[in-house]
Design a protein around this motif. Structure first.
Motif, PDB file in Angstrom:
ATOM      1  N   GLU A  19      58.150  77.110  81.576  1.00  0.00           N
ATOM      2  CA  GLU A  19      58.355  78.564  81.432  1.00  0.00           C
ATOM      3  C   GLU A  19      59.842  78.892  81.271  1.00  0.00           C
ATOM      4  O   GLU A  19      60.223  79.677  80.400  1.00  0.00           O
ATOM      5  N   GLN A  22      61.177  77.842  77.859  1.00  0.00           N
ATOM      6  CA  GLN A  22      60.731  78.738  76.790  1.00  0.00           C
ATOM      7  C   GLN A  22      61.393  80.109  76.883  1.00  0.00           C
ATOM      8  O   GLN A  22      61.687  80.727  75.859  1.00  0.00           O
ATOM      9  N   SER A  51      45.109  75.421  70.269  1.00  0.00           N
ATOM     10  CA  SER A  51      46.174  75.536  71.262  1.00  0.00           C
ATOM     11  C   SER A  51      46.855  74.192  71.425  1.00  0.00           C
ATOM     12  O   SER A  51      46.288  73.151  71.084  1.00  0.00           O
ATOM     13  N   TRP A  54      49.776  71.131  77.186  1.00  0.00           N
ATOM     14  CA  TRP A  54      50.977  70.461  77.672  1.00  0.00           C
ATOM     15  C   TRP A  54      50.646  69.512  78.823  1.00  0.00           C
ATOM     16  O   TRP A  54      50.028  69.913  79.800  1.00  0.00           O
ATOM     17  N   ARG A  63      48.006  75.471  78.578  1.00  0.00           N
ATOM     18  CA  ARG A  63      47.907  75.485  77.121  1.00  0.00           C
ATOM     19  C   ARG A  63      48.559  76.747  76.582  1.00  0.00           C
ATOM     20  O   ARG A  63      48.760  77.719  77.317  1.00  0.00           O
ATOM     21  N   GLN A  64      48.895  76.689  75.297  1.00  0.00           N
ATOM     22  CA  GLN A  64      49.425  77.847  74.589  1.00  0.00           C
ATOM     23  C   GLN A  64      48.775  77.881  73.215  1.00  0.00           C
ATOM     24  O   GLN A  64      48.699  76.856  72.530  1.00  0.00           O
ATOM     25  N   PHE A  85      54.193  79.243  69.217  1.00  0.00           N
ATOM     26  CA  PHE A  85      53.132  79.542  70.180  1.00  0.00           C
ATOM     27  C   PHE A  85      53.153  80.990  70.636  1.00  0.00           C
ATOM     28  O   PHE A  85      54.167  81.665  70.572  1.00  0.00           O
ATOM     29  N   GLU A  86      52.016  81.405  71.194  1.00  0.00           N
ATOM     30  CA  GLU A  86      51.957  82.654  71.959  1.00  0.00           C
ATOM     31  C   GLU A  86      52.817  82.442  73.201  1.00  0.00           C
ATOM     32  O   GLU A  86      52.878  81.338  73.736  1.00  0.00           O
ATOM     33  N   PRO A  87      53.483  83.475  73.707  1.00  0.00           N
ATOM     34  CA  PRO A  87      54.312  83.293  74.904  1.00  0.00           C
ATOM     35  C   PRO A  87      53.523  82.968  76.174  1.00  0.00           C
ATOM     36  O   PRO A  87      54.041  82.334  77.081  1.00  0.00           O
ATOM     37  N   GLU A  88      52.254  83.384  76.243  1.00  0.00           N
ATOM     38  CA  GLU A  88      51.476  83.199  77.465  1.00  0.00           C
ATOM     39  C   GLU A  88      51.084  81.732  77.678  1.00  0.00           C
ATOM     40  O   GLU A  88      50.538  81.085  76.792  1.00  0.00           O
ATOM     41  N   LEU A  89      51.370  81.240  78.883  1.00  0.00           N
ATOM     42  CA  LEU A  89      50.914  79.917  79.310  1.00  0.00           C
ATOM     43  C   LEU A  89      49.619  80.118  80.084  1.00  0.00           C
ATOM     44  O   LEU A  89      49.599  80.840  81.077  1.00  0.00           O
TER      45      LEU A  89
END
Length: 138
Positions: A19, A22, A51, A54, A63-64, A85-89
């Motif tokens: 996090e 990123q 996705s 990780w 995942r993202q 990627f989307e920012p959300e983990l």
């Protein structure tokens, strides 16, 4: 048909490290991305709801979703790739994964399920959770 990717998150000790990395990256880019020298051959399948999963400390933990995969030329003029990627983990059921180089494709049926909030056991470290699951006691 949707396809996912599994990649090692080298240098991260936990999801917090990913996090933070990123967040720093997003001060220069509008979305999290990862540069890689190799270009996936199945880009369309990855962008069809896929996705990146990780692997952190030997366990798939988050995942993202992919938003884009760009084929670029690197500084040396070699073909390379930017995975965006989307920012959300999204936390997933911890799944042990042996070390490997590069990435591996992952079929949806083999991908770990997303963790549901409020299920209990959320405070268990992912590596312990994975070991309990592997021993079939979770």
């Amino acid at each position: 048909m949707t396809l996912h990717m599994v990649k090692l998150c080298v240098g991260a000790d936990d999801v917090g490290d990913l996090e933070a990395w990123q967040r720093r990256l997003m001060t220069r880019h509008p979305a999290p991305l990862h540069h890689t020298r190799m270009v996936p051959k199945q880009i369309d399948e990855l962008l069809d709801g896929g996705s990146i999963y990780w692997v952190i400390k030997g366990v798939i933990q988050v995942r993202q979703a992919f938003t884009d995969i760009r084929v670029i030329d690197d500084r040396n003029g070699q073909r390379a790739c930017e995975l965006v990627f989307e920012p959300e983990l999204v936390a997933v059921e911890p799944m042990p994964k042996r070390p490997f180089q590069g990435w591996r494709y992952l079929k949806p049926k083999d991908a770990p399920a997303d963790l549901k909030a409020g299920r209990g056991g959320d405070d268990i470290p992912p590596d312990l959770h994975a070991k309990l699951k592997e021993a079939m006691v979770w």
